[in-house]
Design an enzyme around this catalytic site. Structure first.
Site, short mmCIF file in Angstrom:
data_model
loop_
_atom_site.label_atom_id
_atom_site.label_comp_id
_atom_site.label_asym_id
_atom_site.label_seq_id
_atom_site.Cartn_x
_atom_site.Cartn_y
_atom_site.Cartn_z
N SER A 44 12.35 39.08 -37.79
CA SER A 44 11.21 38.69 -38.61
C SER A 44 10.76 39.81 -39.54
O SER A 44 11.57 40.35 -40.29
CB SER A 44 10.08 38.22 -37.69
N LYS A 74 13.08 42.33 -41.95
CA LYS A 74 12.95 42.76 -43.35
C LYS A 74 13.19 44.28 -43.38
O LYS A 74 13.89 44.81 -44.25
CB LYS A 74 11.55 42.45 -43.90
N TRP A 111 9.47 28.03 -42.17
CA TRP A 111 8.65 29.04 -42.86
C TRP A 111 9.55 30.14 -43.45
O TRP A 111 9.30 30.65 -44.54
CB TRP A 111 7.67 29.62 -41.83
N HIS A 122 11.33 30.19 -34.26
CA HIS A 122 11.33 31.57 -34.74
C HIS A 122 11.27 32.51 -33.52
O HIS A 122 10.23 32.62 -32.86
CB HIS A 122 10.05 31.72 -35.58
C1 GTR Z 1 4.74 35.76 -40.46
C2 GTR Z 1 5.12 36.20 -41.84
C3 GTR Z 1 6.60 36.21 -41.94
C4 GTR Z 1 7.28 36.89 -40.76
C5 GTR Z 1 6.53 36.70 -39.46
C6 GTR Z 1 6.86 37.68 -38.32
O1 GTR Z 1 3.44 35.53 -40.28
O2 GTR Z 1 4.55 35.31 -42.77
O3 GTR Z 1 7.01 36.77 -43.17
O4 GTR Z 1 7.52 38.20 -41.00
O5 GTR Z 1 5.18 36.76 -39.60
O6 GTR Z 1 7.05 38.85 -38.53
O7 GTR Z 1 6.82 37.22 -37.20
#
Ligand code: GTR
Length: 426
Positions: free
Chosen positions: A266, A270, A357, A407
Site C-alpha cells: 500500500s 509506493k 480503490w 486490500h
Molecule cells: C489509503 C490511501 C491509499 C493507500 C492506503 C494504505 O487510505 O488512500 O493510497 O496507500 O491508504 O496505505 O493502506
C-alpha cells in the site's frame, strides 16, 4: 407538525445524507466504461522529441529526465546527506522458529546538524544460509506487531491510535505484539532460504500531516519548519530510509547485499517503488496493492485520484505535486514510468480483486507499459499483455498478480513473491 420539533430531525437527515455521499466518495469512479479515454506520456520519447530505442540513450538521456520529473513534481528531493550514521547491534544471536531462524536487532542512528534520530531494524535470517538474500520492507505498526516473538523491541516512536490492536494513545503497547503477523509469512520466507529485514515506518517519519518531526527536521536550517516546494514528503523520506538500511546491509556479513528485494504494501508499496527507482542497489522490488502514486496509472480515472490523495495525505508528496489535483493530464510523468526506472531489475506488482480503490487494472497496465524498457535491455517484459484472471500469477522479470480478496498482504502473496525471487535467482 411543530417546526421546532422537526428542525433537528431535518438537520440530522441532511447531515447523514452528506456524510453518506462523502464516505462513498461520489467523485471517485468505479465504472470501467468511464475510466478513459486518456493518453499516457511516452516512455520512449524524450522531452526534446527524440525516440529512445537503445539502452545507452535510455540511461544517458531519458531515464534522468523521468527521474527528475518524479523527484521535483511528485515525491520530492532529498535535501542533503547525513553527517554520519551510527550502528549499534542491540541483539546479536537470538533464535526463532525452533532454531531455524536467527534473529538480530540493530539500531541505526542518523546524525545531522547536531540532531539525531534512531530506527530499529528487526532481522530474521535462515540459519541454514551463510549469506542470505533478503526481503526488506517497512511495517505499519511497529516491529513487535509482525510476529508472536516476545524478544522484539517495542518502538518508542509515535504510533497511530488503533484500538483493534490495543493502541489507545500514540505509544506502542505490548498488547499489539503479533497483531499484524498474518501479513508476514516469516515461516515460508525462512524455509525458502530468505531472510527478512523490517523496520517501523514511523521510526523514519510518523505517518501524520506534520513534517516538523521524523527525519525531515534533522535537515532543516535554523528558521525552516517545513520542506521547500520541491523537497521530500513522507514517501520520499521512507524511501530514503530504505536506502540507509541498505547502507548498513552492505556491511553485514550475514546478508547477501546483492540480493536485497525491497518490498512494501500500500503506501509502503509506493515507498518501495520509489526506493528501487532511486537506488539501484536494490536488486528487485515488490509493490503490493500500492494504488495511486504507486503502481496505478494516474491518468486512468478509476479509484483514488490525485486530488483525493492530495487532500487526504498532502504530506506524502512534495508541495509541487499539489498543482496536479484534478489535472493529471498536466503531470510530466505517469506511474508506468516509475516502473520503467526500475528496469532491468526484476519487479513485481500485485493487486487484489476487491481493492478497487487501488485500481488493479491501472496497476497491471503500468507493468505492461513499462515492459518496453525491459525490452530495450533484451529482457522480456510482462509475458502476457492481457490482464490475467484472479489468482493466475504472471511470474517473470516483470511480474503481476491479481489475488482474490481485499486490500492486504496474505500468505498467498508471499508464496508468489518467493516464486518470483527464485525465478530471478535471488
Ligand atoms: C489509503 C490511501 C491509499 C493507500 C492506503 C494504505 O487510505 O488512500 O493510497 O496507500 O491508504 O496505505 O493502506
Amino acid at each position: 407538525m411543530n417546526i421546532r420539533k422537526i428542525t433537528p430531525i431535518l438537520f440530522t437527515f441532511v447531515f447523514l445524507g452528506i456524510s453518506i455521499l462523502y464516505s462513498q466518495n461520489k467523485s471517485v469512479n468505479y465504472d470501467e466504461l468511464k475510466a478513459g479515454p486518456y493518453s499516457l506520456p511516452s516512455i520512449q520519447t524524450s522531452q526534446s522529441g527524440v525516440i529512445i530505442n537503445n539502452v545507452q540513450d535510455w540511461e544517458e538521456f531519458r531515464k534522468p529526465e523521468i527521474l527528475y520529473s518524479f523527484t521535483n513534481h511528485v515525491y520530492g528531493r532529498v535535501p542533503g546527506v547525513l553527517d554520519s550514521m551510527l550502528v549499534k547491534i542491540t541483539e546479536q544471536n537470538g533464535t526463532y522458529l525452533n532454531g531455524t531462524a536467527k534473529r538480530k536487532q540493530v539500531m541505526l542512528t542518523f546524525v545531522k546538524n547536531g540532531k539525531e534520530l534512531s530506527v530499529d531494524l528487526l532481522i530474521y535470517l535462515p540459519i541454514s544460509m551463510e549469506k542470505a538474500p533478503v526481503f526488506l520492507g517497512y511495517n505499519f505498526q511497529g516491529n513487535h506487531t509482525i510476529a508472536d516473538d516476545r524478544n522484539i523491541f517495542i518502538t518508542k516512536s509515535w504510533v497511530p491510535i488503533n484500538s483493534e490492536i490495543g493502541v489507545e494513545s500514540n505509544f506502542a503497547v505490548e498488547k499489539s505484539r503479533g497483531s499484524m503477523k498474518t501479513r508476514w509469512d516469516i515461516e515460508k520466507i525462512i524455509e525458502a532460504g530468505y531472510g527478512l529485514v523490517t523496520l517501523y515506518r514511523g521510526d523514519i517519519d510518523p505517518d501524520k500531516d506534520d513534517l516538523s518531526d521524523g527525519i525531515h527536521q534533522l535537515f532543516y536550517t535554523k528558521e525552516q519548519e517545513k520542506p521547500k516546494p520541491d523537497e521530500w514528503g513522507t514517501i520520499a523520506a521512507w524511501s530514503w530510509g530504505l536506502s540507509r538500511v541498505m547502507d548498513f546491509l552492505e556491511t553485514d556479513q550475514d546478508i547477501d547485499h546483492e540480493k536485497v528485494i525491497v518490498f512494501g504494501h500500500s503506501r509502503l508499496g509506493k515507498a518501495s517503488l520509489w526506493a528501487a527507482a532511486t537506488d539501484s542497489r536494490f536488486a528487485g522490488c515488490i509493490s503490493n496493492n500500492s494504488g495511486a502514486m504507486g503502481a496505478a496509472l494516474s491518468r486512468r480515472d478509476f479509484g483514488e485520484t490525485v486530488e483525493v490523495i492530495n487532500k487526504a495525505f498532502p504530506y506524502w508528496f512534495c508541495d509541487n505535486f499539489k498543482k496536479y489535483s484534478n489535472k493529471e493530464y498536466m503531470l510530466p510523468v505517469d506511474q508506468h514510468m516509475l516502473i520503467s526506472l526500475i528496469a532491468p531489475r526484476p519487479v513485481y506488482l500485485a493487486s487484489a480483486t476487491e481493492d478497487l480503490w487501488a485500481d488493479p487494472k491501472g496497476e497491471f497496465l503500468s507493468a505492461k507499459e513499462a515492459s518496453v524498457v525491459y525490452n530495450l535491455y533484451g529482457i522480456p517484459g510482462l509475458s502476457s499483455l492481457k490482464m490475467p484472471e484472479p489468482d493466475s500469477p504472471i511470474i517473470g522479470v516483470v511480474s503481476y498478480h491479481l489475488r482474490t480478496g481485499i486490500h492486504d498482504v496474505t500468505d498467498y502473496d508471499w508464496e508468489q513473491y518467493i516464486k518470483f525471487a527464485k525465478y530471478n535467482n535471488f
